[in-house]
Design a protein around this motif. Structure first.
Motif, short mmCIF file in Angstrom:
data_model
loop_
_atom_site.label_atom_id
_atom_site.label_comp_id
_atom_site.label_asym_id
_atom_site.label_seq_id
_atom_site.Cartn_x
_atom_site.Cartn_y
_atom_site.Cartn_z
N UNK B 157 0.84 -1.20 0.00
CA UNK B 157 0.00 0.00 0.00
C UNK B 157 0.87 1.25 0.00
N UNK B 158 0.47 2.21 -0.80
CA UNK B 158 1.24 3.45 -0.93
C UNK B 158 0.29 4.63 -0.90
N UNK B 159 0.85 5.75 -0.51
CA UNK B 159 0.06 6.98 -0.45
C UNK B 159 1.02 8.13 -0.67
N UNK B 160 0.61 9.12 -1.45
CA UNK B 160 1.46 10.30 -1.58
C UNK B 160 0.61 11.56 -1.48
N UNK B 161 1.04 12.39 -0.57
CA UNK B 161 0.39 13.70 -0.36
C UNK B 161 1.48 14.76 -0.42
N UNK B 162 1.37 15.68 -1.35
CA UNK B 162 2.37 16.74 -1.47
C UNK B 162 2.11 17.88 -0.49
N UNK B 163 2.90 18.92 -0.61
CA UNK B 163 2.71 20.12 0.24
C UNK B 163 1.33 20.73 -0.08
N UNK B 164 0.60 21.04 0.98
CA UNK B 164 -0.77 21.54 0.80
C UNK B 164 -0.85 23.05 1.05
N UNK B 165 -1.91 23.62 0.54
CA UNK B 165 -2.20 25.03 0.81
C UNK B 165 -3.16 25.11 2.00
N UNK B 166 -3.13 26.19 2.72
CA UNK B 166 -4.08 26.32 3.84
C UNK B 166 -5.52 26.19 3.33
N UNK B 167 -6.36 25.55 4.10
CA UNK B 167 -7.75 25.37 3.68
C UNK B 167 -8.32 24.10 4.25
#
Lengths: 198, 254
Positions: B157-167
């Motif tokens: 299992x893999x997951x990728x979440x990049x840098x997010x913007x406020x919100x």
């Protein structure tokens, strides 16, 4: 399955004594075959010994479906003779050892010497293959099929070579040929010893 | 059978009928060959000695082990089969090495030994994180993965979440699931509060999707995206479901 094949099969299954029966059946034939090519008892013994040692060592590889034991052991003998002359580094073609053998032979007796001289004078007029086929057929009493297995080639080609050999011998050794006169004198001298001028 | 003179002559004439015309000469020739056959007799002692020698070589003759005959086509099929197996073994290895780089979690031990803040984005599952506490169920492969061996994770299992913007939205760029699972977004810190979670997704590679949060992401804060594998009841229960992957991400204003 013939008797030979039966004893070979027993030998292949580990009964070494069965090889003794094959040895008894073929010793004289192989010894003679080698002797006719070497004309030396000493060399014939060495090569015969080599032949039977090889046959015993390789008996497991013998396949009755590919030919008879007789042809197989004769082939070993033939190759052993060729090997013998190869190690002697003769300058004549290896297949044609007859002339070398005549020159190098060790004659056991004067009678044998006389017979060999006559015989070899006959046969020297033929090429090596014809000579081998004629001796195998007339002296060794092998069938054409067996001879074909021993020397290689088809049965028909063996018959052809035999027939040509006989024709050539007849042409060269006709009633008035010098060779026939020589042979006749040889025969006469053996019958009439007082002709011996020595 | 020993051929007699007559038999030999019959043989010869059958092979070459023209020789019959010179019958007297041919007959004389063959007769001479027969009578002048050298009398050869081997030495009896030699004969007996050689026989004894040969029979003493019992050990040389071993029973013949007959190999079972194989059908002829097997000789052709065997190399083809071997080549097929070789290809099947090599192709997955090749595709693994050609797989695109996918950042994955870094083991806790590496995090401790490499404290540089720049790498914090990809270093996750801190020692005291909830995932670590529930760590008994965390995928071993995930825990031991590094950037260099990301390809090894291809089967897990893999997951990728990049840098997010406020919100109030977190964009999950990719997820690869081996079983139905869902993503939970939570704060990293003392509270470990769950900010939001996705629906349960079926196994396989997921297209980018958004997770709506109850609370807004704050710039400068660190958060965690945790992949929970459903235990089969179809309910999103973080207490009973198993954590299979987790990664931290930051929030910044672009």
């Amino acid at each position: 399955m013939d008797d030979d094949a039966l004893y070979v099969a027993r030998c292949q299954s580990g009964e070494t004594d069965a090889f003794g029966v094959l040895y008894d059946a073929y010793f004289d034939k192989i010894y003679r075959f080698v002797y006719y090519k070497t004309f030396s008892a000493e060399v014939a013994e060495d090569i015969t010994s080599d032949v039977f040692h090889k046959a015993l060592q390789k008996i497991q590889s013998f396949d009755a479906e590919k030919g008879t034991f007789s042809a197989w052991v004769y082939r070993i003998a033939r190759n052993s003779v060729i090997d013998y002359y190869r190690t002697k580094q003769t300058v004549v073609p290896i297949e044609d050892v007859f002339d070398v053998a005549v020159d190098d032979r060790t004659v056991e007796s004067l009678d044998a010497h006389a017979t060999l001289t006559k015989v070899t004078e006959y046969l020297k007029t033929l090429n090596a293959k014809q000579r081998e086929i004629i001796t195998l057929r007339i002296w060794e009493e092998r069938s054409y099929k067996e001879i074909a297995e021993i020397v290689g080639g088809s049965e028909d080609s063996v018959k052809m070579a035999f027939s040509r050999g006989i024709r050539e011998l007849r042409e060269r050794c006709g009633p008035l040929s010098p060779l026939m006169l020589f042979v006749a004198c040889g025969l006469a001298s053996s019958v009439l010893p007082f002709f011996d001028i020595s | 059978m020993k051929p007699t003179l007559e038999q030999l002559l019959t043989d010869i004439y059958a092979l070459d009928a023209s020789l019959r015309e010179q019958d007297a000469e041919v007959r004389s020739l063959v007769q001479n060959l027969l009578t002048e056959k050298p009398v050869v007799a081997a030495d009896a002692a030699f004969r007996a000695r050689l026989r004894a020698e040969l029979l003493a070589e019992r050990t040389v003759v071993a029973p013949k082990i007959k190999q079972p005959a194989l059908p002829w086509w097997l000789y052709y099929a065997a190399p083809i089969g071997f080549a097929t197996v070789l290809i099947l073994m090599l192709v997955p290895e090749y595709t693994k090495t050609q797989a695109p780089f996918v950042p994955t979690a870094v083991p806790t031990t590496i995090e401790q030994s490499a404290p540089e803040a720049d790498e914090a984005l990809f270093m996750d599952v801190p020692v005291e994180s909830p995932a670590a506490k529930r760590g008994a169920a965390v995928s071993t492969e995930s825990e031991q993965s590094t950037f260099g061996v990301a390809a090894d994770m291809a089967q897990s299992d893999l997951l990728y979440v990049g840098t997010q913007e406020p919100g109030q939205v977190v964009l999950v760029e990719s997820a690869l699931l081996t079983a139905p699972a869902y993503v939970v977004i939570q704060e990293i810190g003392q509270s470990e509060a769950v900010l939001g979670m996705s629906d349960i997704m079926l196994l396989g590679e997921q297209l980018p999707f958004a997770v709506t949060l109850q609370t807004s992401l704050l710039s400068g804060s660190m958060y965690e995206a945790v992949l929970y594998q459903d235990d089969g009841d179809g309910l999103r229960a973080t207490t009973s479901d198993v954590v299979v992957f987790a990664m931290s991400f930051s929030v910044s204003v672009r």
